[in-house]
Design an enzyme around this catalytic site. Structure first.
Site, short mmCIF file in Angstrom:
data_model
loop_
_atom_site.label_atom_id
_atom_site.label_comp_id
_atom_site.label_asym_id
_atom_site.label_seq_id
_atom_site.Cartn_x
_atom_site.Cartn_y
_atom_site.Cartn_z
N HIS A 130 0.81 -1.23 0.00
CA HIS A 130 0.00 0.00 0.00
C HIS A 130 0.84 1.27 0.00
O HIS A 130 0.30 2.37 -0.16
CB HIS A 130 -0.92 0.04 1.22
CG HIS A 130 -1.99 -1.00 1.21
ND1 HIS A 130 -2.83 -1.20 0.13
CD2 HIS A 130 -2.38 -1.91 2.14
CE1 HIS A 130 -3.68 -2.18 0.40
NE2 HIS A 130 -3.42 -2.63 1.61
N ASP A 167 -2.84 -10.71 -2.26
CA ASP A 167 -3.42 -10.16 -1.04
C ASP A 167 -4.87 -9.76 -1.32
O ASP A 167 -5.22 -9.38 -2.44
CB ASP A 167 -2.61 -8.94 -0.62
CG ASP A 167 -2.96 -8.42 0.76
OD1 ASP A 167 -2.19 -8.67 1.71
OD2 ASP A 167 -4.01 -7.75 0.90
N HIS A 169 -6.40 -7.20 -0.44
CA HIS A 169 -6.52 -5.77 -0.69
C HIS A 169 -5.67 -5.39 -1.90
O HIS A 169 -4.57 -5.91 -2.08
CB HIS A 169 -6.07 -4.97 0.53
CG HIS A 169 -6.81 -5.31 1.78
ND1 HIS A 169 -6.29 -6.14 2.76
CD2 HIS A 169 -8.06 -4.96 2.19
CE1 HIS A 169 -7.18 -6.27 3.73
NE2 HIS A 169 -8.26 -5.58 3.41
N ASP A 251 -4.84 -12.74 3.55
CA ASP A 251 -6.05 -12.25 4.19
C ASP A 251 -7.30 -12.51 3.36
O ASP A 251 -8.38 -12.02 3.69
CB ASP A 251 -5.93 -10.76 4.53
CG ASP A 251 -5.15 -9.96 3.49
OD1 ASP A 251 -4.84 -10.52 2.42
OD2 ASP A 251 -4.84 -8.79 3.76
#
Length: 310
Positions: A130, A167, A169, A251
């Site tokens: 991120h 991931d 996200h 996740d």
């Protein structure tokens, strides 16, 4: 044999009570890997190169990816005793040094993979996907995968690097940094809608080098498997990368508290097998994953798939 790059120093990035991205994530994985029967002789544990042994080259590479103001902001917050880059992203007194060591570990991983042609796993924190060029966010300080990709492209005979981000996200930082580089492709499977709200399927990068695959909440392995076979693998195989970097977040597991995808730990073994069809030169680096049992079992499934390759 699979190399695992790890240091207890990565535990010194303190995020505070109840923060999901906590040191226990690493200790849970380490305990699982060190008690598993295949460990004897098949896992090679390696400490990352100390930052001071990399002289100025590490900072030169870091500044190639991140603005000097962002790097200084992380350092200053740490030096002042800690604080936050944003509401989700704490910086403790040792976080800056630990984040630099994490970058060094990812660079070691590149060297190992390119040196022996076999997969390696970087077991480090803080995560990175991120972190954008000018700011950190979403638990991430520096963009480990993007930095590793740029580092690899400096090596002889390495002309193309692919980054696969599984991931849950979207890796907004990685995409922002690499989307204008024709020698890097980025592919992300991520829940949508979900944090950080980026990763639209109509984003393709400056050179058609970005493939975003938004996944609906509740998606199962059957949907992921079809997506891998119909979209991910053709995209990566067509690029023919000299190195594949996997932003390995876990996740998307059913038990993870931060999202709503319904994968199981064993599914990551199949994802790994798909990647090995592209190349054996794969660097896996830890990103997210916050349910400790499913996280540790997913990392194990990834490494087991690598060990099964002859």
């Amino acid at each position: 044999m699979v190399s695992v790059i790890y240091s207890d120093e990565f535990l010194e990035h303190k995020t505070g009570m109840l923060h999901p991205e906590r040191p226990e994530r690493l200790t849970a994985i380490v305990e699982t890997l060190k008690t598993f029967p295949t460990q004897n002789g098949q896992l090679q544990w390696q400490s990352p190169t100390p930052v001071e042994k990399r002289d100025s080259s590490l900072m030169t590479l870091l500044e190639k990816v991140h603005s000097r103001s962002h790097i200084q902001a992380v350092a200053e917050i740490a030096n002042q005793g800690g604080g936050y880059l944003d509401g989700d992203t704490p910086v403790s007194p040792k976080s800056y040094d630990v984040a630099l060591l994490a970058v060094s570990a990812w660079l070691d991983g590149v060297d190992l993979v390119l040196g022996n042609g076999k997969p390696a796993f970087v077991l480090a924190r803080p995560p990175g996907h991120h972190a954008e060029s000018r700011r950190g966010m979403g638990f991430c300080l520096f963009s480990n995968a993007a930095i590793a990709a740029h580092y690899a492209l400096e090596k002889p005979d390495i002309n193309k690097v692919a980054i696969l981000d599984w991931d849950v996200h979207h890796g907004n930082g990685t995409e922002e940094i690499v989307e204008t580089n024709e020698n890097i492709v980025y592919c992300s499977l991520h829940q949508s809608p979900c944090y950080p709200g980026t990763g639209s399927a109509d984003e393709h990068g400056s050179y058609n080098n970005v493939l975003n695959l938004p996944m609906s909440p509740g998606s199962t392995m059957a949907i992921y498997q079809a997506t891998f076979e119909q979209k991910v693998i053709p995209f990566l195989a067509n690029f023919q990368p000299d190195l594949l970097i996997v932003s390995a977040g876990y996740d998307a597991n059913h038990d993870d508290p931060l999202a709503g995808i319904s994968l199981q730990p064993k599914d990551y073994g199949l994802f790994t097998e798909y990647c090995l069809q592209i190349t054996h030169k794969i660097l896996f680096g830890l990103e997210g994953g916050y349910d400790l049992p499913s996280l540790s079992q997913s990392v194990l499934a990834t490494i087991e798939a690598c060990l099964e390759v002859r």
